[in-house]
Each structure stands twice: as C-alpha cells, then as structure tokens.
Design an enzyme around this catalytic site. Structure first.
Site, mmCIF file in Angstrom:
data_model
loop_
_atom_site.group_PDB
_atom_site.id
_atom_site.type_symbol
_atom_site.label_atom_id
_atom_site.label_comp_id
_atom_site.label_asym_id
_atom_site.label_seq_id
_atom_site.Cartn_x
_atom_site.Cartn_y
_atom_site.Cartn_z
ATOM 1 N N THR A 177 -19.744 9.103 14.725
ATOM 2 C CA THR A 177 -19.639 7.897 15.554
ATOM 3 C C THR A 177 -19.417 8.231 17.034
ATOM 4 O O THR A 177 -18.674 9.154 17.364
ATOM 5 C CB THR A 177 -18.472 7.028 15.038
ATOM 6 O OG1 THR A 177 -18.719 6.729 13.667
ATOM 7 C CG2 THR A 177 -18.334 5.747 15.826
ATOM 8 N N GLY A 202 -11.510 11.289 12.617
ATOM 9 C CA GLY A 202 -10.147 11.617 12.227
ATOM 10 C C GLY A 202 -9.906 13.113 12.283
ATOM 11 O O GLY A 202 -10.849 13.913 12.194
ATOM 12 N N GLU A 242 -16.889 2.705 7.211
ATOM 13 C CA GLU A 242 -17.845 3.009 6.124
ATOM 14 C C GLU A 242 -18.860 1.883 5.932
ATOM 15 O O GLU A 242 -19.183 1.500 4.814
ATOM 16 C CB GLU A 242 -17.098 3.293 4.814
ATOM 17 C CG GLU A 242 -16.237 4.532 4.842
ATOM 18 C CD GLU A 242 -17.012 5.804 5.200
ATOM 19 O OE1 GLU A 242 -18.233 5.864 4.964
ATOM 20 O OE2 GLU A 242 -16.387 6.719 5.741
#
Lengths: 658, 658
Positions: free
Chosen positions: A137, A176, A420
């Site tokens: 992303t 993350g 997701e």
C-alpha cells in the site's frame, strides 16, 4: 458471584459445556484451547491488564516483548506452527503482539519466490536473523494495485534494480512492523526494463542495518503516527531514493528479468488470487466474530447485573435485559455471532474443497470461492462492526469507559471494514460474479450449486398464514432466496436496459453499483440464513442444543426481515399483514431467548483476562471492579502539574499576575 | 491548491458566501463568528495541533490551561457572557476546554438556590474562588434519578446534613471537572429527616481544600480513568463518609428543612424539567451537528482529491466521489447535516416561544417542548453518529488515522447518544406524548399543532405517477406523514388490544416499546422532512441557494424512503413500482448534488485549524500533510527502548541468553 448473574445460569435450557464443545468442533479442541489460554494467561509477560492506560510507545514495546517471549514460550510448551495449539495462540493473545507482518513476509516469499530464493530467505526469517514486512500500500494507492507508483528500473550494467519513490503519493504507507522494527521488506513496484513498464512486481529490500538498526542508504522510514487502534503495531512509511538491490531480489517464481534484460513470464498467477482469499477467510474468525462474541458477553452479562428503573411500580428495579428495547438491541447481535460462526465453518469447508482441487491443478471453483469470501468478508465485518457499536451504546456510560473493553473492541473491529479489501469494492466483486451467474443460468449454462437458485426467479407469494409459520426455516429461507434473486435479477435488468439505451458498459455499471452492492449483501444474507438453518437441522437434539440454536436461527432470520422490510415487501412476496406476523414472532422470540442469554454467552467460554472488561467478568462484580481499576489509572497516580501552575493561582485570585 | 479540489469550486451553482451567511443567520453573525475564530486560532495557547499525540494527563492539563487563559482572553477582547461573541467561543475551541461543569454548578445554584444562596455562591464561582462540579450520576444510577443511593440525613442537634455513600454503587461517577479540579460540587442525595425519606435533593459540598487542594475529611475522590474520548475532562468519582454540611447548603428555592426538622415545599418544580430541555437543545448544535458538518467537509474534500482505479479503461484514475457508491455514502450525510441545521433552528424557535410563555407563568407548551427536544436529541445524535462513522469508513485507511480527525469526531459524538438522556429512554418519552396526543385527537380533544395530523389517520395511496413526482415536497412529506401516523396508530392499537386482553398496563407498555421507539423516530423524521421543505420554500431564490437546498431536501427525504422502504410499503401507501421511482430519483439526485458537493461543505466555513485534519484542509494537500504530520509523532521522536532490549538480542541470535 453477583446473585443476579448467578440466577441466570441456574435456568439454562441447555448444556453450556456441550455447546462450547460444539463451537470448538469437539471436546478435544476445547481442551487444547483451554490449555493454551491457561498457559498464556498465567504468564505475566502476556498480561493485557495495563493496556487501556498505555501510550502508543508503550503498546508497541509490549507487543515486541510479547512476540520475542512467544518464541521462548512455544519452545517451552512444545507448541509448533503445525500443531493443534497454534491456532489458539493468537486468539489467546487477543492479537496483541508484534511481527505479524514478518509472517506475511515469509508467506509472500514462499508463494512468489523461486526455490532458490526460498532456500536463502526463509531460514533467515525463521530464525529471526532479519525482521520482515510487506510494503504494498502507498499513500496514494490501496485498492487499485495497478496504480502503484513506486518504480524499480533494471540497470543492465550492474545487474541491479534501482528503486525509487518518484513522488510523495508513491511513499509506502501502512505496512505493519515497518515503522520501527523491520530490517527487510517486500516492496511492490512498477518494473521498468529498457524503458518499458512490465507492471507491479515484488522485490526484497533491506531497509535497516542488521548491525545497529540504522536506516540503510537511500531509505527514509518511520511510524505513521496515531491511529484509532492498533497502537501496538508500528505501521510505517517508507521512501526509496535510488536504492539498489541485486537482480536476484525480484521474487521470481512466475517471471524473471534475465541478465540481458529479457523479461520472461511463466506459470499461472491464479494462485495469487488464492492468497488474498486465504487471508480474508482467516481474518473473519479471529478479527471479527470473536470480538463480536466478546462484546455480546460483556453487554449481556452487564445487562443482567445492571438494574435501572422499574417495570412495575412498587417492585425492585428491573434488570435492564428485561426491557424489550434492551433485548432488541442485544439478542439479534448474539444470534448474529452464532450465525457468523456457522457461516465461517461453511467458508472453511468451501476453502478446503477448493484447496484440494487447486493441488490437483484445478482452478474452476476459485472464482466462486473468491466471490464468496469477498462478499462474506464485507458482510460479516460490516454487520459485526455495527453490532459491537450497538453493544457499546447499550451499556450506557459504563460502555463508554475504556475499562468496559467495548471501545477498544469497536475501534479495532471497524478497521476490518477497510483492510484486506475495502468492503464496497469486495461486494462489487461478489455482485459481478452473481450477475455473471445469473446471465449464465438464464442462458441454461451450468452455474455453481450455491447460485442455481438464480435460474429459477419467479413471482410468488409467501405461504405463511400466521405468526407461527414464520418459525419455519423453509418459509423464511424461501423468502430470503426470493428477495436475493429478485434484487439480482432486477439489477441485471437495469444494467441491460442502460446498455441497450446506448450507455457505455462502464458507465452503466457505475450507475448500478448502489443496487449491485445491495444485491450482493442480499445474497450473502440469504446464504447465511440458509446455512444456519441447515446447521441447526444437523445438530444433536439432546442437551437442549438444537432447540436453543433453532430459536437463534429464527431470530437471526426474522430480525433481518423486520429490519429490511422494504426488500421483502417490494414485489408483494411478503404482505403487510405477514410483516406484522414477522414482527410478532420476532418480538416473541426475544422474550424466549432472553431466558438463555447468559448461558448463550457463557458458551463462548471467554476468560475474564481475555475479555479484559470491568463489565463483563464471570462473577458480575461490575461496580467494585470499575472502582478498583479506575484507581490504578495514571490520572490518579500523578499529581497534575496543572494544580500548581493554573488552579492554585486561579483559586488564590492571582490570575492577573499570571 | 490541489487542482482537483480547485476545479470543484469553479463550477459552484450557488454563492458559497451567501449560503454561509444564511447558515449563520445573517452576514453580521458570520462576521462576528469569524472574528472570534480568528482571535482564538491565532493564540498559541488554544492550539489543538498536538492533540492527537497527547496522553490523558496532557489533555487535561491543556484544557485547564486553556480555561484559565480564556478568562484573560475574554477580558482582553471585551467579550462578555451576554455578548454576541459568546456562543462562538466554545465552537471555536471545539469544546476542548475545562470547567464546563463549573458553569453547570452555577446554573444549578441559580435555578435551585434561594436568593440568599445565590448571593453567597454565585460571586465566589464567578470569580473562581472555588471550582464547582455537579454530582448527580452514580455508579449504579444514571437514568433513574429516584433510584440514587447517596444519603443526606438531617442532624437536628447540629443543624447539619450528614452525607454518606452507603454502598459502592452509590458512589458518584462521571461528573466532569470533579476527578482532579473541583473544590465544590452539588451532590444529589436522598434526604432523610427523622427517619423519613423525602426523595432526592441537591446539597452544596466542599470536596477539596481551598488552601492546598487536598481532599476534605470524609471525601474520597479521583479520576474514573480512560474513556473513548473526552480525555481533556477529569470525569471523577466521589465517596462521602459522614460528611457534614450546614443546613443552609441544601439548595432551597423550592423546599427546605426547617431548624425543627419540618420539611416544607413550595412553588412549581416544573422549571427543572425545563433545565434538562435547555441542555438537550443546546447540545444538538455544538456537540452533534457541527461535528457531522466537519466530518462531511473532511470526507468530501478528500473524496475529490483521492483518485483510485478507473471508471473507464484508458482514462486517468477517477476521483472517488465520481463513484456512485461513494456518493451514496457521503451525500445523504451532507443532506442530513443541512436538515438537522434547520430542525435545530425550528427547535430553537419553539424553545424561545415556550420560554416567553414560562416567564408569563404559562406551562402548557412545556410537555410538547419536552417531548420534541427528547425525540430530536435522540434522533439527531443517533443519525449523526452513524453518519460520522460512514464518513470515516468512506475515507478508507487514511480515515482510520487519528490525523484525519475523523476518529476523534466519532469517539466524541457517540457519547452524545448516551449523555443527557439515553436515547431509547428519550424516544419512549416522545412516544408517550404521541400516544397521549393520538388518544386525545381521537377523542376530539385539542392537541398541539405539530401533532394534529394524528387526528386524521386514514388509508390512502401515494399519488406519484413517475419518478419526477417524487421531487415534489408535497408528495414525500405526505408519505412521511402517513407513515408516522400509521406507526403511531397501529402501536396505540396494539397497546389497547393487550390491555383489553388483560395484560397489565406496565407489561403492555414494555411489550410495545420496540414499536413505540420506531413510531417516535418516524414522527421526528417526518417533522424534519416537513421543516426542511418549508424552510426551502422560504429561502431567497437568488444566488442559486434555494435550488441547491431543494435538491438536498429531496435527497434527505428520498434517502429516508429508500433506506426505510418497509414502513412506506407496509400498507401499500407506496407501491413497489413507486419505490422503484423513489430509487431512480434518489440515484439521479446523487449525480446532481455531487457537482456542488465541495461548495456545499465550503459553506460550513470551517478553518483548517478547526478541522484539525490532514485530509480535510482547504487546499487539499492531503499526502504532503499526512507525511509531515506523521513525522512529528512521538513514535518517531523517541528511540524505542524495544530495540536494545528485544530486537537487537533477537537479531543477533542471542535469544537463548535472554
């Protein structure tokens, strides 16, 4: 034990322990799960007791500590990644742990890397000689992967790729474990060879020194700052300025840039499709259904301990769960938790079937699995998010305290609507599949069994004659089926009409998307009701389990009709008079299920530590616990400098001297 | 300026400045508001820039600092509590300030205290020689005030009241400014004189020393700990153990315990009723509608800056607001913000009218005002809370970052559904009024003008013949009226039936509450639509304002029919074919209003500082701002001890030595 809570348990119409075992998939699973929970919860390193008082920095540090400690713990306990305990560990930790992206890093190399790459990187990762992340992303792109702007240009002279962030919107954003922990990441970038773009490809890039953790040359990275939840995760940003990686760092199971700059591609990439599907299905249980079960447990236990106002003058104040409005808030959410637990089992079975076929190189069922997992992910996350919000508000002021546990359940679950796959996008993918199947079915072509009902859309009337008829699964399942088929067929007709009137296909699609989303939801809702009813039919009749599950199934179904009356009434399939019967049966059911409400949440078998809630504990000592816990808040430990600085001068009337 | 945002402003169909003036109630008000905002925002003490990074302790301290500084500022600026600037100050501060309960402390003394008490306490409070709070809610009681458990026993020998917290659930819980700041509070307690209970009464109690702020003898007090928001407020707990206050400290405008222990009561307490109503009406604008306007501004500006995926192959990626699904998420919320702004004006006018009558000792219109303010408080808070959640989710991942401003808008607005009257309780009060009016109207008795429509419930059919007919306010207002009247009358009939079948009145009421809540909402929805339509009619036709407001009114009305189809279709008033017309007109309107979406949020006239959002700024530099702001996060300023402690040993494979 609070006597108001104790009395609720004495009148259970079924065996709680048997239902727990059913939910776990057998008593042996219950035993294993409890052993894992016990081992995790008795270990102080994994404690979440101070969680609601901690800053983002403290949460991150605790998550890293836990992740490191978990390695030791697993070794000690003899738990392995293939063992039956593994799936319960994350649940027992309530997901409050670091290095989850390290696992995705490994999975992406296993899926997209060559044997040679796997042999090099997986052992390093397994032994934590590096910490991985997954940088897909960007600030400017999430949903539309083809639009990613990061570039990887092949330099034939040095046999390297040169990675760059050409503009600010191309910066990687959200990954993350990347803000502060990761040493390596898989970067998705547009591949350029000799000026030609070959689309998005994955590259392994080192971002931090293995010696001192300093950022590597050309790397800018950090934490993206505070979020609504997930304080324990160091979601990060990453900018690349002429970062060079060797040719071997492009993951090349399916394609490769050869030394002379030739681009070669082979094999099927359909399996990538399958990876996304896997992730979507796996998150539904732990990230969505379990939090809803927790919220129901907290809100329902609290609602029999809290007494407020009187139902009848002269009597004791009533348990708030005895008010019809409170039942109507909470019990449908409880029914939904069960409905989604069972639809999750259904999805798992579908998944296993498709997985077996894929191993035999058969990909026929993949589109169905993809469409369904997309639609169910969207429906379940949206429904559960609203449900948790309802549970929170149903607990009034105390629900608003972080100590109730409900705010953090809400702020975490709401993210599941976005990550997701954004829900609207996912529902449109389901809708595309449904429209295709509808067309195929109309043309007499074969369609997957779950959508054969689309072939037989016909007008009709609901046969129910009185309110009891609506307790027949055939009656309501048929109503859902009719409604879903009507929404899909009418939207397909609108789409066709627009195209026949000369509207371009893409414009026509956009003009139907609101209705397409509605149709996709309707299909998923129908399948969920149908699956719940079929599951109930197969349950053992003893120990009262089938009976109470039948009530919940009825409630789930009738709640849906009551709350979405318009789509059932629209073509007269259900009449106004029948809708009144639905309402009557629905309200009757609330009073019936209310009697078993506490046993039904007890069956979820959450420990007090896993709920981490002052309202939801097994013994119902709500007020005592709120008071004791609040006293531990840092706001009570620290003398605020505000007194000396501001309050004292103010009170002593020295304001003018400030 | 982001060109995608700039282009949206060039095609506005109306004068933004004129609409802003209309929203403010005239250009002069706009001028004053802007001057206040300017003065507050240029003062660094009032900055909210670091808010998203601060701990609860830091937020509290900042709020106290601001409250103290505000005294100086008002003096400097020549602002007074009676001046036209006053109402804009709180808005300009976004409510991020301490001592709001100090104002309630003063108001309660003014309303409930004798002239002597007012003369003693109000000057002390005005000069901040004490800091007041308001201790009503207890751990065990919120809604049901008669159930409060704190006691105040009159001791005739010392002429004192002895206050006690007899059990843990009696502890005061939630009062703002009480956890750390207040020196005094108004405690609501059950009055006992010579063993007889006289119900709940208010007592002024000192809780902290004016010298050193230490807790007074017999007082236990502190902060209740972390909440979903309101970190800046020190919501507190309070326990009283044999705390003695002189007889004069019972607020005695309406009743008194005389020295010999005689209890005397006089005057009307109806005015108390009016106080609650005042608070409920005053919160709607600042705490609910303004936050929704902010959320719309942020989400809509972001949705024309964010481009994602392609509407047509080969074209540039599309602004996400060009997708029908995104329009359908955001534009109805925008229409609702306008609808609620106008219904708030309506409530204010009703309030002013009632207030004038009360001053002439006429209380006839008070029940109507009470019923409506309750219902509208509930409807508006619930609607706006859902709307803000939609805005947040519509911004995807970036909406989930605290830096978007949306999470804090949500976590704050959701509290409004709970405080100042829990929404379900409030709607049931509205329903009780409606049922009463329906019965009265049926019996030919006079009823307030707003509910005369209940007298004429009759079957009927919606006259619309095509989708354009549904753009006629008469057509949709009539449909709402019919629907509300039907729900109220059918619930009244059910209630009657149950009672005639021998069900006790209180049980019958409880068995109808789900439908009563629905009926009360329907009434409020109807009045909101009707009022919007009437407001549009009276708007000036020039500058394009009436036209765009008409579109928004249509959208608000049709969105309601589209989303609640069941209640319109139920008795055939609207047919399935007509519902398709509603849907068609509704979807058409989305495309029309989309063109003016940015000007419509610009008209709310929020400064960048007041939005405090990386997504919503006027210039649309979203990605740049997110990046710059994230870098300032404390997670990026502090080297985490986690590296040395956990990551380094792990990476250097020294795990076993840990």
């Amino acid at each position: 034990m609070n006597p108001d809570l104790a009395s609720e348990r004495q009148t259970a119409s079924f065996s709680v322990e048997k239902l727990t075992a059913r939910l776990d998939g057998g008593a042996e699973h219950t035993r294993i799960r409890r052993a894992v929970v016990e081992a995790i919860e008795c270990d102080p390193v994994f404690s979440r007791e101070n969680q609601y008082f901690q800053s983002q920095n403290e949460r991150y540090e605790a998550a890293v500590r836990k992740a490191v400690h978990l390695q030791k713990k697993m070794h000690e306990m003899g738990w392995t990644e293939d063992g039956p305990e593994f799936k319960y560990i994350y649940r027992a930790l309530s997901g409050d742990i670091a290095f989850l992206l390290h696992r995705i890093f490994m999975r992406s190399i296993s899926m997209l890397g060559s044997d040679k790459q796997i042999a090099k990187w997986i052992p390093l990762a397994t032994q934590y000689q590096l910490i991985g992340s997954y940088a897909q992303t960007e600030l400017g792109h999430g949903t539309y992967l083809q639009g990613l702007e990061t570039t990887a240009v092949f330099d034939i002279t040095t046999q390297e790729f040169i990675l760059n962030t050409p503009k600010i919107s191309a910066m990687k954003w959200w990954p993350g474990d990347m803000g502060r922990s990761a040493t390596h990441t898989v970067v998705f970038a547009q591949l350029y060879v000799q000026g030609k773009c070959y689309g998005v490809h994955p590259f392994i890039v080192q971002i931090r020194s293995l010696q001192d953790h300093s950022l590597c040359p050309g790397i800018t990275a950090g934490d993206i700052g505070p979020k609504m939840n997930f304080e324990h995760v160091d979601n990060g940003y990453l900018m690349l300025q002429n970062v060079r990686v060797p040719r071997e760092n492009m993951l090349n199971k399916f394609c490769e840039v050869q030394p002379d700059g030739t681009y070669a591609r082979w094999g099927s990439q359909k399996i990538n499709y399958f990876t996304m599907t896997t992730v979507r299905i796996s998150l539904i249980s732990d990230e969505v259904i379990i939090p809803l079960m927790k919220a129901c447990t907290i809100a329902i236990r609290y609602s029999v301990v809290r007494r407020q106002s009187k139902l009848k003058p002269g009597e004791q104040e009533a348990k708030i769960l005895d008010y019809q409005t409170q039942q109507e808030k909470l019990l449908p959410q409880l029914a939904a938790a069960y409905a989604f637990h069972f639809i999750n089992n259904y999805l798992q079975e579908l998944f296993d079937k498709v997985y077996r076929e894929i191993q035999r190189k058969k990909f026929d069922t993949l589109p169905e699995l993809h469409a369904f997992s997309s639609g169910f992910k969207a429906m379940v996350t949206q429904y559960c998010t609203s449900a948790v919000a309802i549970c929170l508000q149903a607990c009034g002021g105390h629900g608003y305290s972080l100590l109730s546990g409900l705010p953090s359940l809400y702020t975490k679950i709401v993210a599941s609507c976005i990550y997701e796959g954004e829900n609207t996008i996912l529902l449109l993918q389901t809708a595309r599949f449904l429209i295709k199947c509808f067309m195929a079915a109309g043309a007499g072509q074969p369609v997957p069994p779950s959508v054969t009902y689309l072939a037989a859309v016909k007008p009709g009337k609901c046969p129910a004659k009185n309110k009891l008829d609506f307790l027949s699964p055939d009656v309501y399942t048929e109503a859902y089926q009719h409604m879903a088929a009507r929404l899909i067929s009418s939207t397909a007709a609108k789409l066709q009409d627009l195209i026949q009137c000369g509207v371009k296909k893409t414009d026509a699609w956009n003009q139907c998307t609101v209705q397409l989303v509605q149709a996709a939801k309707a299909h998923c809702h129908y399948i969920t009701v149908k699956n719940f009813a079929e599951t109930v039919e197969k349950l053992e009749t003893k120990a009262g389990i089938q009976k109470i599950m039948k009530h919940l199934c009825d409630l789930f179904a009738l709640h849906g009709i009551f709350s979405n009356g318009g789509v059932f009434l629209h073509d007269g399939y259900v009449s106004g008079a029948q809708m009144d019967m639905v309402t009557a049966s629905y309200l009757d059911l609330l009073a019936v299920i209310r009697k078993d409400a506490v046993p039904l949440v007890d069956a979820f078998d959450f420990t007090d530590k896993s709920l981490n809630s002052a309202l939801g504990s097994y013994d119902g000592q709500v007020y005592q616990r709120l008071y004791e816990w609040a006293q531990k808040s840092p706001t009570n430990k620290q003398i605020s400098p505000a007194y000396e600085r501001y309050l004292k001068p103010l009170l002593h009337n020295t304001l003018s001297k400030l």
